[in-house]
Design a protein around this motif. Structure first.
Motif, PDB file in Angstrom:
ATOM      1  N   LYS A  82       1.129   4.398  -2.857  1.00 40.65           N
ATOM      2  CA  LYS A  82       1.169   5.824  -2.535  1.00 40.65           C
ATOM      3  C   LYS A  82       2.386   6.507  -3.149  1.00 40.65           C
ATOM      4  CE  LYS A  82      -1.223   5.321   1.910  1.00 40.65           C
ATOM      5  NZ  LYS A  82      -1.056   5.376   3.386  1.00 40.65           N
ATOM      6  N   GLU A  83       3.539   5.838  -3.067  1.00 37.81           N
ATOM      7  CA  GLU A  83       4.771   6.426  -3.609  1.00 37.81           C
ATOM      8  C   GLU A  83       4.728   6.505  -5.128  1.00 37.81           C
ATOM      9  OE1 GLU A  83       7.355   7.846  -1.974  1.00 37.81           O
ATOM     10  OE2 GLU A  83       6.051   7.609  -0.225  1.00 37.81           O
ATOM     11  N   ASP A 105       0.823  -1.211   0.000  1.00 37.03           N
ATOM     12  CA  ASP A 105       0.000   0.000   0.000  1.00 37.03           C
ATOM     13  C   ASP A 105       0.861   1.267   0.000  1.00 37.03           C
ATOM     14  OD1 ASP A 105      -2.155  -1.662  -0.001  1.00 37.03           O
ATOM     15  OD2 ASP A 105      -2.661  -1.382   2.112  1.00 37.03           O
ATOM     16  N   GLU A 106       2.004   1.203   0.659  1.00 39.33           N
ATOM     17  CA  GLU A 106       2.937   2.336   0.629  1.00 39.33           C
ATOM     18  C   GLU A 106       3.541   2.508  -0.761  1.00 39.33           C
ATOM     19  OE1 GLU A 106       3.647   4.725   2.858  1.00 39.33           O
ATOM     20  OE2 GLU A 106       1.988   3.854   4.002  1.00 39.33           O
ATOM     21  N   LYS A 113       2.081   6.945  -6.857  1.00 36.04           N
ATOM     22  CA  LYS A 113       1.163   8.047  -7.163  1.00 36.04           C
ATOM     23  C   LYS A 113       1.887   9.387  -7.075  1.00 36.04           C
ATOM     24  CE  LYS A 113      -3.447   9.811  -6.126  1.00 36.04           C
ATOM     25  NZ  LYS A 113      -4.667   9.675  -5.279  1.00 36.04           N
ATOM     26  N   LYS A 114       2.788   9.532  -6.104  1.00 33.50           N
ATOM     27  CA  LYS A 114       3.577  10.763  -5.988  1.00 33.50           C
ATOM     28  C   LYS A 114       4.425  10.998  -7.234  1.00 33.50           C
ATOM     29  CE  LYS A 114       3.977  10.619  -0.935  1.00 33.50           C
ATOM     30  NZ  LYS A 114       4.917  10.429   0.209  1.00 33.50           N
TER      31      LYS A 114
END
Length: 368
Positions: free
Chosen positions: A297-298, A293-294, A300-301
């Motif tokens: 997120k990364e 999940d991290e 997406k950044k």
């Protein structure tokens, strides 16, 4: 943003939709017939029935086979919930089976042990555009006189030993959702060689209507699961592009395979020689030392969209509370759910996009 997938839509689709609007015939007309004819010929079945969604296709398939309360249907644990929801909707019990960790499709070695005198059908899911082991599924189905409903939502164009998926079981179910290689917005289609199933599907999708001695009558309690001609007009244009889109996605998947080959902590999809994998989704498994999940997120950044591939059904709230199944029975499914990652793959991408995605994924993993 590099999207997971993007529909390939243009002026030609708009022109065909305008023709429908100008005609005034918006439902169950020329374009629905055209899309049914195309799919039956392409897949290699005698019949095709266009419906409002892939879920509707699965639901009607169960109903057409008379599956009801008290019956059991064997389904893989790792799939989109719609596959299992429709079994619940007809009152039957879904019997969940773990997956093969290499293909993400149902583990055929575990099917036979799940069969009881209540079992009526097997519903293999051709996950991500791969193919389940249909030889083994057919063998078991014949031994126990079970029907086969192929959930081919992700697998239009997929082949198993040179036979199109959707033509091997009793019924095939496809989706035209925007995440699929070709789309009608929402929509689906059912394929079969059985004339009785075909007739029943036509009745059930349209309020239970049939013509009896030349007159319309309502012979069953049916549904409004019709595909509109507006949607079908989009689909007719889309289907002309299907093979080109599939070829492009296969090529991009091969680039992913090459770029990911020597990266620790990432397992790429396994190639099966007897399968034409159409890669509706490019799905990898991350090492359990990595927080998936991290990673999402990364990515997406870095303007890269990614997501879960599918779900471990037994672990979802409704099924967890109703059936209370043991995680130990579904180790492969749980790993695919918890550590699986769907990466961008669509016709609009090119080699440099794939290389960029892999580069950023590698950097994120190396950072921990």
């Amino acid at each position: 943003m590099i999207k997971i997938t993007t529909p390939v839509l243009g002026e030609e689709e708009l022109k065909e939709v305008k023709k429908v609007l100008d005609s005034g015939y918006l439902v169950q007309n020329k374009y629905v017939k055209l899309i049914e004819e195309f799919i039956s010929k392409y897949v290699g079945t005698k019949h095709a029935v266009a419906v409002s969604s892939g879920t509707a296709a699965l639901h009607l398939s169960l109903l057409s086979l008379g599956i009801k309360e008290g019956d059991e249907v064997i389904v893989p644990d790792f799939t989109f919930p719609a596959t299992v929801n429709v079994v619940e909707m007809v009152g039957a019990k879904p019997i969940l089976v773990d997956i093969d960790p290499e293909t993400f499709c149902i583990n055929t070695e575990e099917i036979e042990s799940k069969i009881t005198n209540k079992t009526k059908a097997i519903m293999p899911v051709h996950e991500f555009g791969n193919s389940a082991n249909m030889d083994e599924i057919i063998k078991v189905s014949k031994k126990y006189n079970l029907k086969i409903i192929e959930d081919a939502a992700c697998a239009l164009g997929t082949e198993y030993k040179k036979k199109k998926i959707g033509s091997i079981g009793d019924i095939g179910c496809f989706s035209f959702h925007p995440r699929k290689s070709v789309t009608t917005g929402e929509g689906g289609i059912i394929t079969t060689n059985d004339p009785e199933i075909y007739e029943k599907l036509q009745i059930l999708r349209n309020h239970g209507i049939s013509k009896v001695e030349g007159k319309v009558d309502f012979v069953l309690p049916g549904y409004n699961y019709r595909l509109t001609d507006i949607q079908a007009a989009i689909g007719v244009v889309q289907l002309k592009k299907l093979e080109e889109i599939i070829d492009k996605k296969i090529n991009l998947a091969e680039i992913y395979n090459r770029e990911l080959k020597n990266i620790d902590k990432i397992r790429a999809p396994k190639y099966q020689e007897e399968v034409r994998h159409t890669y509706q989704t490019y799905h990898v498994i991350l090492s359990e030392s990595i927080n998936r999940d991290e990673v999402i997120k990364e990515l997406k950044k870095n303007e890269i969209e990614s997501n879960y591939g599918a779900y471990a059904i037994h672990a979802l709230k409704y099924y967890r509370e109703k059936y209370k199944l043991d995680d130990s029975e579904f180790k492969n499914s749980l790993k695919a759910y918890n550590q699986g990652l769907a990466l961008p793959l669509s016709y609009e991408l090119d080699e440099k996009d794939v290389i960029f995605v892999v580069k950023k994924l590698k950097e994120i993993i190396q950072k921990g």
